[in-house]
Design an enzyme around this catalytic site. Structure first.
Site: not given
Ligand code: 3HC
Length: 287
Positions: A155, A193
């Site tokens: 953003e 947010n």
């Molecule tokens: N760092 C780097 N890569 C990561 C990671 C991390 N912390 N966590 C997960 N990954 C990668 C994994 O390596 C995996 O890659 P691959 O499939 O190519 O091997 C991929 O992401 C998927 O991870 P997982 O298979 O372990 O788990 P999920 O499929 O459940 O995905 C997630 C995890 C990407 C975190 C997913 O659950 C998701 O998109 N969750 C929602 C996240 C979200 O909404 N974030 C925004 C939060 S709000 C914000 O940040 C704003 C702030 O101001 C509050």
């Protein structure tokens, strides 16, 4: 406009280390700065683990992982790290006074035409820019999402004085980092947010009122609305304190009682149940 080759990232927390990794993964050198050496060690560990996982998954050759990690440097001194830098991204804790003092040092140490970006999730860009004096036109919001190496959005938020040149350079860097930059105006919570946090807050009300169990609220939103994580699980992931503080900013700045944090969210924060980072929030987490 010349391509940014290196950036300085202030703060070695989850967001700062994620931003540095996303830059390095796209060929841009990044220096992570933090006064806490333990935080720098943790960031280095995260970078090594993330690169190793990409090698395991066959997405990165071992040699490329080594070059990626070689593009990240770790530094304890802010002024030294910023010296002459053309692009600095501040990703320190969400405290306006802290951010303002960092911006004063950034202005004094970085290059005279440097872009001075903040990854704030809800503090006004215009307010942070007051610490930059004449350099307010180079201050901009660059809001990344956790986990930064995975999430596509940045953003991009203009403060009152932000110049078009600063916006263009920020958009260009975001694209070079493999992200999709989308503009938003400088209002509390911006877009992400302002929309996300009330949804999470409402999930806490539903839980508090016994509408459903926490697990079921999350499962309903995952299966029914295609959320990758349910809102309560996401709150643990973001940090309950962060969610609470953003709701307080929305409440204060927008003046609508609908933004007041749910009493149950407040209670968990008071008890130190902050989510993944403390091992217990809505859920218990193994660390
Ligand atoms: N760092 C780097 N890569 C990561 C990671 C991390 N912390 N966590 C997960 N990954 C990668 C994994 O390596 C995996 O890659 P691959 O499939 O190519 O091997 C991929 O992401 C998927 O991870 P997982 O298979 O372990 O788990 P999920 O499929 O459940 O995905 C997630 C995890 C990407 C975190 C997913 O659950 C998701 O998109 N969750 C929602 C996240 C979200 O909404 N974030 C925004 C939060 S709000 C914000 O940040 C704003 C702030 O101001 C509050």
């Amino acid at each position: 406009m010349s391509q940014v080759e290196s950036i300085v990232v202030i703060g070695a927390g989850t967001m700062g280390s994620g931003i540095a990794y996303a830059a390095a993964a796209n060929g841009i050198s990044a220096t992570v700065v933090d006064v806490a050496s333990a935080a720098l060690d943790k960031a280095r560990g995260y970078h090594e683990k993330t690169a190793a996982r990409s090698v395991e998954k066959g997405r990165l050759l071992e040699a490329d992982a080594k070059s990626l990690l070689g593009r990240i440097a770790y530094e304890g001194d802010l002024a030294e790290a910023c010296a002459g830098s053309g692009f600095v991204i501040e990703a320190a804790s969400e405290r306006a006074d802290l951010k303002k003092s960092l911006f004063a040092t950034m202005v004094a140490s970085a290059a005279g035409d440097a872009v001075l970006a903040t990854n704030t999730s809800s503090i006004s860009i215009t307010e942070i820019a007051t610490a930059a004096g004449d350099a307010a036109d180079r201050v901009i919001g660059m809001h990344f999402f956790n986990p930064v190496p995975v999430m596509k959005l940045v953003e991009v938020i203009k403060g009152l004085a932000t110049s078009e040149g600063t916006v263009e350079r920020t958009i260009s860097l975001a694209k070079a980092m493999g992200k999709t930059p989308i503009p938003a105006n400088d209002r509390a919570g911006f877009v992400s947010n302002r929309v996300l946090m009330p949804l999470i807050n409402e999930a806490f009300f539903a839980w508090m009122e016994g509408v459903a169990k926490a697990e079921d609220i999350d499962e309903i939103m995952k299966l029914g609305c295609n959320f990758p994580m349910g809102p309560l699980r996401l709150a643990d992931f973001i940090g309950l304190d962060v969610c609470h503080d953003i709701m307080m900013v929305l409440h204060r700045e927008l003046g609508d009682p609908k933004f007041f944090p749910c009493p149950l969210l407040r209670q968990l924060v008071t008890a130190g149940r902050l989510g993944d980072k403390t091992g217990h929030g809505v859920y218990e987490h193994t660390r």
